[in-house]
Design a protein around this motif. Sequence first.
Motif, PDB file in Angstrom:
ATOM      1  N   LYS A 146       0.868  -1.183   0.000  1.00  0.00           N
ATOM      2  CA  LYS A 146       0.000   0.000   0.000  1.00  0.00           C
ATOM      3  C   LYS A 146       0.899   1.225   0.000  1.00  0.00           C
ATOM      4  O   LYS A 146       1.169   1.811   1.049  1.00  0.00           O
ATOM      5  CB  LYS A 146      -0.901   0.005   1.232  1.00  0.00           C
ATOM      6  CG  LYS A 146      -2.021  -1.011   1.183  1.00  0.00           C
ATOM      7  CD  LYS A 146      -2.950  -0.808   2.338  1.00  0.00           C
ATOM      8  CE  LYS A 146      -4.215  -0.212   1.775  1.00  0.00           C
ATOM      9  NZ  LYS A 146      -5.258  -0.020   2.752  1.00  0.00           N
ATOM     10  N   PRO A 147       1.400   1.615  -1.167  1.00  0.00           N
ATOM     11  CA  PRO A 147       2.306   2.759  -1.232  1.00  0.00           C
ATOM     12  C   PRO A 147       1.662   4.005  -0.613  1.00  0.00           C
ATOM     13  O   PRO A 147       0.490   4.291  -0.857  1.00  0.00           O
ATOM     14  CB  PRO A 147       2.538   2.949  -2.727  1.00  0.00           C
ATOM     15  CG  PRO A 147       2.200   1.633  -3.339  1.00  0.00           C
ATOM     16  CD  PRO A 147       1.127   1.042  -2.480  1.00  0.00           C
ATOM     17  N   ASN A 148       2.456   4.723   0.199  1.00  0.00           N
ATOM     18  CA  ASN A 148       1.915   5.926   0.847  1.00  0.00           C
ATOM     19  C   ASN A 148       2.764   7.163   0.605  1.00  0.00           C
ATOM     20  O   ASN A 148       2.334   8.263   0.918  1.00  0.00           O
ATOM     21  CB  ASN A 148       1.745   5.684   2.352  1.00  0.00           C
ATOM     22  CG  ASN A 148       3.040   5.244   3.004  1.00  0.00           C
ATOM     23  OD1 ASN A 148       4.116   5.721   2.676  1.00  0.00           O
ATOM     24  ND2 ASN A 148       2.931   4.298   3.921  1.00  0.00           N
TER      25      ASN A 148
ATOM     26  N   LEU B 249       0.545   9.574  -0.830  1.00  0.00           N
ATOM     27  CA  LEU B 249      -0.383   8.824  -1.674  1.00  0.00           C
ATOM     28  C   LEU B 249      -1.591   8.363  -0.875  1.00  0.00           C
ATOM     29  O   LEU B 249      -1.464   7.927   0.263  1.00  0.00           O
ATOM     30  CB  LEU B 249       0.315   7.604  -2.276  1.00  0.00           C
ATOM     31  CG  LEU B 249       1.553   7.890  -3.115  1.00  0.00           C
ATOM     32  CD1 LEU B 249       2.226   6.596  -3.514  1.00  0.00           C
ATOM     33  CD2 LEU B 249       1.201   8.723  -4.332  1.00  0.00           C
ATOM     34  N   ARG B 250      -2.712   8.431  -1.523  1.00  0.00           N
ATOM     35  CA  ARG B 250      -3.946   7.926  -0.954  1.00  0.00           C
ATOM     36  C   ARG B 250      -4.748   7.314  -2.085  1.00  0.00           C
ATOM     37  O   ARG B 250      -5.148   8.007  -3.009  1.00  0.00           O
ATOM     38  CB  ARG B 250      -4.710   9.097  -0.337  1.00  0.00           C
ATOM     39  CG  ARG B 250      -5.576   8.682   0.780  1.00  0.00           C
ATOM     40  CD  ARG B 250      -5.953   9.882   1.560  1.00  0.00           C
ATOM     41  NE  ARG B 250      -7.259   9.617   2.138  1.00  0.00           N
ATOM     42  CZ  ARG B 250      -7.778  10.339   3.076  1.00  0.00           C
ATOM     43  NH1 ARG B 250      -7.145  11.379   3.522  1.00  0.00           N
ATOM     44  NH2 ARG B 250      -8.943  10.033   3.555  1.00  0.00           N
ATOM     45  N   HIS B 251      -4.915   6.023  -2.047  1.00  0.00           N
ATOM     46  CA  HIS B 251      -5.658   5.308  -3.094  1.00  0.00           C
ATOM     47  C   HIS B 251      -5.097   5.616  -4.478  1.00  0.00           C
ATOM     48  O   HIS B 251      -5.830   5.939  -5.403  1.00  0.00           O
ATOM     49  CB  HIS B 251      -7.148   5.657  -3.045  1.00  0.00           C
ATOM     50  CG  HIS B 251      -7.756   5.518  -1.697  1.00  0.00           C
ATOM     51  ND1 HIS B 251      -7.818   4.324  -1.023  1.00  0.00           N
ATOM     52  CD2 HIS B 251      -8.292   6.441  -0.863  1.00  0.00           C
ATOM     53  CE1 HIS B 251      -8.386   4.507   0.150  1.00  0.00           C
ATOM     54  NE2 HIS B 251      -8.678   5.778   0.286  1.00  0.00           N
ATOM     55  N   ALA B 252      -3.778   5.518  -4.601  1.00  0.00           N
ATOM     56  CA  ALA B 252      -3.132   5.817  -5.874  1.00  0.00           C
ATOM     57  C   ALA B 252      -3.444   4.735  -6.907  1.00  0.00           C
ATOM     58  O   ALA B 252      -3.595   3.564  -6.579  1.00  0.00           O
ATOM     59  CB  ALA B 252      -1.625   5.925  -5.679  1.00  0.00           C
ATOM     60  N   ASP B 253      -3.532   5.140  -8.148  1.00  0.00           N
ATOM     61  CA  ASP B 253      -3.701   4.229  -9.273  1.00  0.00           C
ATOM     62  C   ASP B 253      -2.373   3.476  -9.432  1.00  0.00           C
ATOM     63  O   ASP B 253      -1.351   4.067  -9.796  1.00  0.00           O
ATOM     64  CB  ASP B 253      -4.030   5.047 -10.531  1.00  0.00           C
ATOM     65  CG  ASP B 253      -4.188   4.206 -11.771  1.00  0.00           C
ATOM     66  OD1 ASP B 253      -3.333   3.323 -12.018  1.00  0.00           O
ATOM     67  OD2 ASP B 253      -5.143   4.447 -12.514  1.00  0.00           O
ATOM     68  N   MET B 254      -2.371   2.177  -9.149  1.00  0.00           N
ATOM     69  CA  MET B 254      -1.133   1.391  -9.135  1.00  0.00           C
ATOM     70  C   MET B 254      -0.439   1.348 -10.491  1.00  0.00           C
ATOM     71  O   MET B 254       0.788   1.375 -10.564  1.00  0.00           O
ATOM     72  CB  MET B 254      -1.403  -0.018  -8.616  1.00  0.00           C
ATOM     73  CG  MET B 254      -1.806  -0.054  -7.154  1.00  0.00           C
ATOM     74  SD  MET B 254      -0.613   0.746  -6.053  1.00  0.00           S
ATOM     75  CE  MET B 254       0.695  -0.451  -6.091  1.00  0.00           C
ATOM     76  N   ASP B 255      -1.205   1.285 -11.570  1.00  0.00           N
ATOM     77  CA  ASP B 255      -0.587   1.274 -12.896  1.00  0.00           C
ATOM     78  C   ASP B 255       0.121   2.596 -13.171  1.00  0.00           C
ATOM     79  O   ASP B 255       1.246   2.620 -13.662  1.00  0.00           O
ATOM     80  CB  ASP B 255      -1.629   0.996 -13.984  1.00  0.00           C
ATOM     81  CG  ASP B 255      -2.141  -0.435 -13.933  1.00  0.00           C
ATOM     82  OD1 ASP B 255      -1.382  -1.326 -13.476  1.00  0.00           O
ATOM     83  OD2 ASP B 255      -3.302  -0.667 -14.333  1.00  0.00           O
TER      84      ASP B 255
END
Length: 160
Positions: free
Chosen positions: A79-81, A125-131
């Motif tokens: 969960k990248p932050n 980051l908050r709910h970042a688009d992973m792609d």
Amino acid sequence: MRLFVALSVPAAVAQSLLLLQGGVPGARWQTREQLHLTLRFIGEAEGRETAALKDALAAIDAPAFHLELHGVGQFGNRKPNTLWAAVRPSPELEHLQRKVDNAIRRVGQPQDAHKFAPHVTLARLRHADMDKLREWLTHNALYPRLQFGSLSSPSYSSRE
């Protein structure tokens, strides 16, 4: 008041970092004023404790040195932050960071729970688009080496 000790990012380096910002939906990019290299997070402090910290940090003496940025990365694997620009470790930087850490501990603050990982935060980051995040990391992986120039004194900063 939440306190931390940091090195300021020179204007030319900050301008280069600001150009990296964008292309990641869900990222809250740092402003120019927020770009810094944290030497030690202190946390909540008030009154006498704040004055003691300020005095202890003002007594630190360290020779000037150069820093270099190289590449980008993220904190929070699954969960990248945070997105950041890496700061190349150096003996001089580690020496200064230890002096800061020792001064803070002498005032009675606990040992920092995190290992020192020199970086400049670029975005939260908050709910970042992973792609899009992977695309951004790949595109900026070879972020050019930039020297900070000569640095000698940390600043004492607070966030409310």
